[in-house]
Every structure is written in structure tokens, then in C-alpha cells.
Scaffold this motif. Structure first.
Motif, mmCIF file in Angstrom:
data_model
loop_
_atom_site.group_PDB
_atom_site.id
_atom_site.type_symbol
_atom_site.label_atom_id
_atom_site.label_comp_id
_atom_site.label_asym_id
_atom_site.label_seq_id
_atom_site.Cartn_x
_atom_site.Cartn_y
_atom_site.Cartn_z
ATOM 1 N N GLU B 192 54.827 28.929 25.579
ATOM 2 C CA GLU B 192 54.741 30.742 25.570
ATOM 3 C C GLU B 192 56.033 30.624 24.530
ATOM 4 O O GLU B 192 56.887 30.967 25.027
ATOM 5 C CB GLU B 192 54.918 31.400 26.841
ATOM 6 N N SER B 193 55.656 30.495 23.356
ATOM 7 C CA SER B 193 56.845 30.693 22.362
ATOM 8 C C SER B 193 56.480 31.138 21.059
ATOM 9 O O SER B 193 56.911 31.113 19.944
ATOM 10 C CB SER B 193 57.596 29.392 22.322
ATOM 11 N N GLY B 194 55.082 31.709 20.895
ATOM 12 C CA GLY B 194 54.612 31.932 19.637
ATOM 13 C C GLY B 194 54.987 33.443 19.010
ATOM 14 O O GLY B 194 54.395 33.719 17.996
ATOM 15 N N SER B 195 55.783 34.152 19.721
ATOM 16 C CA SER B 195 56.326 35.475 19.019
ATOM 17 C C SER B 195 57.684 35.564 19.602
ATOM 18 O O SER B 195 58.069 35.236 20.574
ATOM 19 C CB SER B 195 55.369 36.624 19.843
ATOM 20 N N PRO B 196 58.294 36.663 18.860
ATOM 21 C CA PRO B 196 59.712 36.898 19.512
ATOM 22 C C PRO B 196 59.879 37.626 20.505
ATOM 23 O O PRO B 196 61.046 37.130 21.256
ATOM 24 C CB PRO B 196 60.316 37.784 18.032
ATOM 25 N N GLU B 197 58.891 37.940 21.170
ATOM 26 C CA GLU B 197 58.911 38.705 22.451
ATOM 27 C C GLU B 197 58.700 37.475 23.381
ATOM 28 O O GLU B 197 59.565 37.786 24.606
ATOM 29 C CB GLU B 197 57.737 39.630 22.413
ATOM 30 N N LYS B 198 58.145 36.501 23.110
ATOM 31 C CA LYS B 198 57.783 35.628 24.102
ATOM 32 C C LYS B 198 58.717 34.581 24.116
ATOM 33 O O LYS B 198 59.072 33.737 25.139
ATOM 34 C CB LYS B 198 56.343 35.084 23.926
ATOM 35 N N ALA B 199 59.346 33.942 22.807
ATOM 36 C CA ALA B 199 60.122 32.949 22.668
ATOM 37 C C ALA B 199 61.755 33.276 23.627
ATOM 38 O O ALA B 199 62.132 34.511 23.844
ATOM 39 C CB ALA B 199 60.524 32.840 21.396
ATOM 40 N N ASP B 200 62.106 32.330 24.139
ATOM 41 C CA ASP B 200 63.429 32.432 24.634
ATOM 42 C C ASP B 200 64.568 32.672 23.656
ATOM 43 O O ASP B 200 64.396 32.208 22.477
ATOM 44 C CB ASP B 200 63.748 31.320 25.494
ATOM 45 N N PRO B 201 65.754 33.274 24.084
ATOM 46 C CA PRO B 201 66.811 33.774 23.240
ATOM 47 C C PRO B 201 67.307 32.465 22.527
ATOM 48 O O PRO B 201 67.627 32.831 21.246
ATOM 49 C CB PRO B 201 67.813 34.404 24.007
ATOM 50 N N ALA B 202 67.324 31.651 22.979
ATOM 51 C CA ALA B 202 68.175 30.420 22.117
ATOM 52 C C ALA B 202 66.974 29.643 20.974
ATOM 53 O O ALA B 202 67.437 29.484 19.904
ATOM 54 C CB ALA B 202 68.281 28.972 22.992
ATOM 55 N N THR B 203 65.916 29.811 21.254
ATOM 56 C CA THR B 203 64.920 29.591 20.311
ATOM 57 C C THR B 203 64.828 30.591 19.076
ATOM 58 O O THR B 203 64.659 29.983 18.010
ATOM 59 C CB THR B 203 63.629 29.486 20.932
ATOM 60 N N LEU B 204 64.838 31.862 19.552
ATOM 61 C CA LEU B 204 65.061 32.821 18.307
ATOM 62 C C LEU B 204 66.227 32.788 17.672
ATOM 63 O O LEU B 204 66.315 32.932 16.594
ATOM 64 C CB LEU B 204 64.896 34.279 19.252
ATOM 65 N N GLU B 205 67.270 32.446 18.385
ATOM 66 C CA GLU B 205 68.779 32.481 17.652
ATOM 67 C C GLU B 205 68.463 31.168 16.733
ATOM 68 O O GLU B 205 69.256 31.395 15.641
ATOM 69 C CB GLU B 205 69.811 32.260 18.663
ATOM 70 N N ARG B 206 68.155 30.067 17.086
ATOM 71 C CA ARG B 206 67.875 28.883 16.315
ATOM 72 C C ARG B 206 67.001 29.281 15.040
ATOM 73 O O ARG B 206 67.231 28.785 14.073
ATOM 74 C CB ARG B 206 67.247 27.690 17.096
ATOM 75 N N TYR B 207 66.115 29.905 15.328
ATOM 76 C CA TYR B 207 65.214 30.279 14.043
ATOM 77 C C TYR B 207 65.933 31.104 13.247
ATOM 78 O O TYR B 207 65.790 30.840 11.745
ATOM 79 C CB TYR B 207 63.856 31.004 14.513
ATOM 80 N N TRP B 208 66.604 32.164 13.338
ATOM 81 C CA TRP B 208 67.508 32.757 12.616
ATOM 82 C C TRP B 208 68.515 32.161 11.919
ATOM 83 O O TRP B 208 68.695 32.407 10.686
ATOM 84 C CB TRP B 208 67.758 34.138 13.193
ATOM 85 N N GLY B 209 69.072 31.088 12.706
ATOM 86 C CA GLY B 209 70.002 30.236 12.057
ATOM 87 C C GLY B 209 69.486 29.453 10.856
ATOM 88 O O GLY B 209 69.925 29.653 9.905
ATOM 89 N N LEU B 210 68.175 29.102 11.084
ATOM 90 C CA LEU B 210 67.484 28.317 10.173
ATOM 91 C C LEU B 210 67.424 29.234 8.801
ATOM 92 O O LEU B 210 67.680 28.839 7.602
ATOM 93 C CB LEU B 210 66.302 27.549 10.559
ATOM 94 N N VAL B 211 66.690 30.538 8.931
ATOM 95 C CA VAL B 211 66.428 31.380 8.064
ATOM 96 C C VAL B 211 67.928 31.406 6.994
ATOM 97 O O VAL B 211 67.795 31.585 6.004
ATOM 98 C CB VAL B 211 65.913 32.644 8.387
#
Lengths: 231, 231
Positions: B192-211
């Protein structure tokens, strides 16, 4: 991501491939980090797909003697592929040493014809499911089936689920979750019609009608080919 | 299916496109029946994608003056595209007369830059959502957004949901259900990680870090480009 081990992914590409069988998991696996994705065929000439455009191989069989992940997609073109010793030999050769021997859709019929699924649990497109047994595999009704280093996905769109499941095995669940977020994989199918169990009878009948018109006696032909191949 | 009206689908293809934005809906729409699918670019030279292989345009801008369905995929390459008047002019021209003006992922930013979303409700990849407003569109958090003849999908994999929803509008729900069954679209994401609402904070932070590392200040740049384009 420079600390990640390098991973090579080789997709077989062939005329009349169902291109999403390949392009779905290619999108996922290309995000494993430190990864090369190749589309491999006899030549580098454009290979026509079932969707109106061609795919361009990145490497030839001769240039690709090994890969960490071998993935064979499906489509109506598999009927030619399983009768083509040059292709089967390449699949056998790369499959023998690959860390992961995988397929999406009727690509598992090709793995089967190459002798790579004998004694393995496997899946394929729902309409070809029984055909796996012709090659000594045990058909399992699941969207993605892992058995030792064999990983097979069901029809077409299962390739995305397959890619994420394999990503988790290789790079860990956190990385797979990261990929899932990046491709916004939060599916919301507008209808409930994605499997023979969920589809209404009229839709199912229409599908079989199309198969029987466009590829009459297909299962019998695959069975005869399996026999010729010594299964 | 010979009684079906002919339908032409033109996908814009461009360097560094997220190929699944295009190949997902292309698989669905190629099964509308009596349909041609084209990948269109300035030339017919191979166009590199973000996934390690190229796509081969089937037609050039000069050869494609109209289409029933215009679809613009997204990806990091959109940043170049929205600064390229030749591309924007083609999108404007074909979009002006198309029955359906559509996009997947950040392809909607290209539609926006071409002036085709002014006053329309639209969506895009979750991480670029706010940018739609720079072009006078109204960002809507939905996987697929219909507003009159504009149809926009969210990130990457939404293109399959988009394709099926559009198929239902054009050929009816029964035909869309048939396509869904044929591509076994019964998604079973392993996480369950297909949207910013469903993803855990660490995954979201990692994504923004990459961007932020790979495309620093992206939103500001898009805003400045929108301003230069007169929005």
C-alpha cells in the motif's frame, strides 16, 4: 544509490509481442537502481508489437550471453517463438545462469518450451493457464507465482505487480514501496472485469469467441509443439 | 468489428518520456477496434525513454495534422517540451480539433503549457499536482479527471485506468470490460504505497529527496516558464 549491486535485466522481445507485458515490468525494474534494462532479439531491427508500434531491441542474442534477470513477455507471437530453436536456445542459455528466470503473460509458455519450468509452479494469462502443464509445469491460479528462482506473472497488467514483488525480493520492501509511489501505483479499475471469475458471462464468451476466430485450435497446437519438443 | 467507426490515436513521444505513461494506455486504446495508434515526434529517429530503451516514432509532426484522440505522456522530459515552441505548436494544432484531448502523468503540464487546460479541471502526477494551476487549470485530486473533452490521468500507472475509462466513453462499457478482461487487469499491488496518502513518511521523504536532487527547484522553474508563456 552507488552502493547498490549492479543488476542486468534482459527482456526477450519478438514480433507480435503484447508490448505492455514488457513495458510494465520494464518501468518498475528500471528503477531498481544501478540497473540496465535491455530488449533482446535476433537483430536490432524494429520489432512490431500488437499495439500499432514497434519496439527497438537494444542488444542482439549474440551480444547477450547472460543476465541477472531474464524476463519473457507474452502475446500471440509466442506461437512462433516456441517453434523457433534459435530463440529457445537463447532463452535456455541465459535462463541457465540467470539469478531470476521470469515471465509475464504467455511468456511462461516460452519458458516452458525452453524446458525452464519442468517441475515448477507457474502461472500465465488466464486463457492459456492449462497449457503450462504441456511443458511439465504445475499451473497455479495466482497473479504472481514464485517458485525458487522462477517468477511468473498472469496476463499483461500483472507485470506491474510482478515487477514490484521482484523488486522487493532484490532490493527490499522499502525500495519496492518507493518505486510504487514513484509510479503512483494505486490502481482504481473502473470496472470489475479483470479475471474470468469477475467478468460477466457475456464478456467471457466474447473473449473466447475472439480467441477461437483469431487463433483456432490454439491449445491443441501448443500441445503438439510440446510433444515435438520432447515433453 | 468492421461496423465500428475508425479512431486515430496520436501519442506525443519525446526524449526522457516515462514510457509506461504511454505504453499503458496505448495497450488499452489499441484494443478499441478499428483503431490506429501512432507515436508522434519531430523525426522518426529513436527517442530515448527513462527506462533504458528507446521508442520509435511511427509518424512525424508534419505527417500528423489531426487525431481523434491526442494523448500526451509525462516524465522528466516534459521540462524541455514545455520550452519547445515547435512541440507546443503541434500539441495546440492537433488538440484544437481532437475529439479527446488527454494526458497521463505530467503530460498534463504539457497540455497546460499549450493552453489547452485553461479553465479545465485536471490532474497529474501527485508530486506535480500544484503546478497545474500555473497554467490556469484547476487541480483535482482524482486518478482520472474528465472535464468536457479533456481527460487527464494521475501518475504513470493511472494511464491504464484512464485508458479503460476513455474506452467506455467511446465504445461503451461492455467493450471496456472486454478489454479489461483481455489484459487481465485485476491489480493486486503487493504493498500500500501508491499515493502520498498511503505511503509511509520515510518513503515520501525519500521521494522528495530524489526529486530535489535530480531536479532542484522544479516547481519554480515551471512557474517561470508559465509566466513566459503568458499565463
Amino acid at each position: 544509490m552507488s552502493e547498490l549491486s549492479p543488476i542486468s535485466v534482459a527482456f526477450l522481445v519478438f514480433p507480435n509481442v503484447t508490448q505492455l507485458d514488457l513495458t510494465g515490468p520494464a518501468q518498475v525494474l528500471s528503477r531498481l537502481g544501478n540497473t540496465t534494462v535491455d530488449l533482446v532479439w535476433k537483430t536490432k531491427d524494429p520489432v512490431p508489437t500488437d499495439a500499432g508500434f514497434a519496439l527497438l531491441p537494444t542488444r542482439t542474442f549474440a551480444e547477450t550471453q547472460s543476465a541477472d534477470i531474464l524476463c519473457v513477455p507474452g502475446g500471440f507471437g509466442t506461437m512462433e517463438v516456441i517453434q523457433d530453436e534459435e530463440v529457445l536456445n537463447w532463452v535456455r542459455k541465459v535462463g541457465a545462469d540467470a539469478s531470476w528466470v521470469t515471465s509475464v503473460c504467455t511468456g511462461s509458455i516460452v519458458l516452458g518450451a525452453a524446458g525452464l519450468l519442468k517441475g515448477y509452479r507457474a502461472t500465465t494469462h488466464w486463457a492459456s493457464h492449462d497449457q503450462l502443464a504441456f511443458f511439465g509445469a504445475e499451473p497455479v491460479k495466482q497473479r504472481v507465482v514464485f517458485d525458487r528462482n522462477r517468477v511468473t506473472g498472469g496476463g499483461v497488467t500483472s507485470g506491474i505487480d510482478f515487477g514490484l514483488a521482484l523488486a522487493a525480493k532484490i532490493r527490499g520492501e522499502d525500495h519496492a514501496r518507493f518505486i510504487q509511489l514513484s509510479i503512483e501505483y494505486d490502481p482504481q479499475p473502473p470496472f470489475e472485469s479483470g479475471s474470468p471469475e469477475k467478468a460477466d458471462p457475456a464478456t467471457l464468451e466474447r473473449y473466447w469467441g475472439l480467441v477461437n476466430r483469431s487463433a483456432p485450435g490454439r491449445a491443441d497446437k501448443v500441445k503438439a509443439i510440446a510433444k515435438r519438443l520432447g515433453f
